[in-house]
Design an enzyme around this catalytic site. Structure first.
Site, PDB file in Angstrom:
ATOM      1  N   ASP A 170     -12.816  -0.557   7.063  1.00 19.60           N
ATOM      2  CA  ASP A 170     -11.408  -0.815   6.770  1.00 19.60           C
ATOM      3  C   ASP A 170     -10.643  -1.219   8.020  1.00 19.60           C
ATOM      4  O   ASP A 170      -9.641  -1.933   7.937  1.00 19.60           O
ATOM      5  CB  ASP A 170     -10.784   0.437   6.144  1.00 19.60           C
ATOM      6  CG  ASP A 170      -9.337   0.220   5.741  1.00 19.60           C
ATOM      7  OD1 ASP A 170      -9.054  -0.811   5.112  1.00 19.60           O
ATOM      8  OD2 ASP A 170      -8.492   1.067   6.065  1.00 19.60           O
ATOM      9  N   LEU A 254      -2.775   1.222   3.041  1.00 21.65           N
ATOM     10  CA  LEU A 254      -1.944   0.023   3.182  1.00 21.65           C
ATOM     11  C   LEU A 254      -2.396  -0.891   4.315  1.00 21.65           C
ATOM     12  O   LEU A 254      -1.733  -1.884   4.599  1.00 21.65           O
ATOM     13  CB  LEU A 254      -0.482   0.425   3.426  1.00 21.65           C
ATOM     14  CG  LEU A 254       0.198   1.175   2.276  1.00 21.65           C
ATOM     15  CD1 LEU A 254       1.574   1.652   2.711  1.00 21.65           C
ATOM     16  CD2 LEU A 254       0.306   0.282   1.042  1.00 21.65           C
ATOM     17  N   ARG A 255      -3.525  -0.542   4.963  1.00 18.59           N
ATOM     18  CA  ARG A 255      -3.968  -1.389   6.074  1.00 18.59           C
ATOM     19  C   ARG A 255      -4.300  -2.801   5.592  1.00 18.59           C
ATOM     20  O   ARG A 255      -4.034  -3.786   6.293  1.00 18.59           O
ATOM     21  CB  ARG A 255      -5.176  -0.768   6.773  1.00 18.59           C
ATOM     22  CG  ARG A 255      -5.625  -1.579   7.987  1.00 18.59           C
ATOM     23  CD  ARG A 255      -6.760  -0.909   8.737  1.00 18.59           C
ATOM     24  NE  ARG A 255      -6.282   0.184   9.559  1.00 18.59           N
ATOM     25  CZ  ARG A 255      -6.614   1.454   9.395  1.00 18.59           C
ATOM     26  NH1 ARG A 255      -7.415   1.788   8.391  1.00 18.59           N
ATOM     27  NH2 ARG A 255      -6.160   2.389  10.193  1.00 18.59           N
ATOM     28  N   ALA A 256      -4.865  -2.930   4.409  1.00 23.58           N
ATOM     29  CA  ALA A 256      -5.201  -4.258   3.894  1.00 23.58           C
ATOM     30  C   ALA A 256      -3.950  -5.119   3.719  1.00 23.58           C
ATOM     31  O   ALA A 256      -3.966  -6.320   4.011  1.00 23.58           O
ATOM     32  CB  ALA A 256      -5.948  -4.130   2.567  1.00 23.58           C
ATOM     33  N   VAL A 259      -2.872  -6.298   7.246  1.00 24.97           N
ATOM     34  CA  VAL A 259      -3.772  -7.312   7.790  1.00 24.97           C
ATOM     35  C   VAL A 259      -3.606  -8.629   7.050  1.00 24.97           C
ATOM     36  O   VAL A 259      -3.626  -9.711   7.650  1.00 24.97           O
ATOM     37  CB  VAL A 259      -5.228  -6.819   7.723  1.00 24.97           C
ATOM     38  CG1 VAL A 259      -6.192  -7.927   8.141  1.00 24.97           C
ATOM     39  CG2 VAL A 259      -5.422  -5.607   8.608  1.00 24.97           C
TER      40      VAL A 259
END
Length: 359
Positions: A170, A254-256, A259
């Site tokens: 991730d 919420l990292r996606a 990014v």
């Protein structure tokens, strides 16, 4: 291992020009986006041998020239990667003496990790921390030292040899899965280009010098434009497109989303667009979500994350072909009961008759 594309040791040819790489458009796009905004978190490359993984990474360092190209070996120790503090020197001279590691040497360039899935998790954590923050912090016995470590992280892996933990996957920004080139004409063109480069690297580089300079100038302009916080704004439609893609992929956290927004903005900067659009999100959604997608998630489709539309009048149920009040209207699809044959059973002997009588 560290090398500079512009100062190749005597007897070694220069790197293969980035402008001459053919047959892997998604790989080159992912590397360019990660170079425009290193905070994206690097690029993970999966694919068979001989698909230009290391060639493209070295060529990217040349495009960023002057920039170092640093390789992290599989047997690297943690201190050789992060650097180390000379504690005795610090105590004797009241000054911190820092011996730089691979992260310091890779600053401003490309850090290449072959078979990243075979590295210890602790070492991968350090690489990802530095790639995301642009800072390397070394602490030893209460003494701390930090330095800038802004680089493009490029890692390769073969899933058959082991997987990365989902937490580590991730944190890697983009993922590309390469396939063998199956078009005969394209294979021949790639082989001819490689043979021409091996025969005369200087002449081959000269033939691609103009295209190489154009790519380098476009990359430098995109990187400079990204530094302006007011440039390349995004609308609510862009946020909506990002959310729908991430919901459809059933990603964790919420990292996606972050990014995907960064990568879309980097793509807009590369194309010289006035603003980020949902079209930019569509172009790079797959490489952002490929390694984050939940195994049970459907193929990438924003519509998959949306609930079904309500009935037209808001009161009646969806038309099933059965009128209300008809038999079976409430159990549509149910099967009618079938008779089950009954088998005779041996009569039971009362338990009372088997118990001994009290005296």
């Amino acid at each position: 291992m560290i090398s500079s594309p512009n100062d190749a040791p005597a007897g070694l040819p220069p790197p293969f020009p980035f402008a001459a790489i053919a047959g892997q458009p998604q790989l080159t796009q992912a590397l360019l986006l990660a170079a425009i905004d290193p905070a994206i978190g690097g690029v993970l490359i999966e694919g068979p041998r001989g698909t230009a993984k290391s060639t493209a990474a070295r060529a990217l360092a040349q495009l960023l020239a002057p920039a170092p190209f640093v390789t992290v070996p599989l047997g690297a120790a943690l201190e050789s990667v992060t650097g180390t503090l000379d504690l005795q020197q610090a105590l004797a001279g009241h000054a911190v003496r820092f011996a730089p590691g691979l992260l310091a040497r890779a600053h401003g360039g490309v850090l290449y990790v072959d078979e990243i899935n075979l590295l210890p998790d602790a070492l991968v954590d350090v690489l990802l921390d530095a790639a995301a923050s642009g800072l390397n912090v070394v602490e030893r016995d209460g003494i701390s030292h930090q330095h800038a470590a802004r680089f493009v992280l490029v890692g390769t892996m073969n899933p058959e040899e082991g997987e990365l933990r989902p937490q580590l996957l991730d944190r890697l920004g983009l993922a590309v899965r390469l396939d063998n080139v199956l078009n005969a004409a394209q294979r021949q063109a790639i082989v001819r280009a490689r043979l021409a480069f091996d025969a005369d690297p200087q002449a081959f580089a000269a033939r691609h010098a103009a295209a190489q300079q154009q790519l380098a100038a476009q990359l430098a302009a995109a990187r400079a434009r990204l530094q302006d916080a007011a440039a390349l704004p995004w609308s609510d439609a862009v946020h909506d497109a990002v959310s729908q893609h991430c919901l459809a992929a059933r990603v964790d956290g919420l990292r996606a989303d972050l990014v995907l927004l960064r990568a879309a903005r980097a793509l807009a900067a590369w194309e010289g667009a006035a603003a980020v659009t949902p079209g930019h999100v569509e172009q790079i959604a797959d490489m952002v979500l490929r390694h984050r997608r939940h195994p049970d998630a459907p193929p990438s489709s924003p519509a998959a994350a949306q609930p079904p539309p309500p009935p037209a009048n808001g009161d009646q149920a969806q038309d099933t072909g059965v009128a209300p009040g008809d038999p079976g209207a409430d159990d549509w699809g149910a099967l009618s009961p079938e008779p089950v044959p009954m088998a005779s059973a041996k009569p039971l002997v009362p338990l009372r008759g088997l118990l001994p009588k009290k005296a």
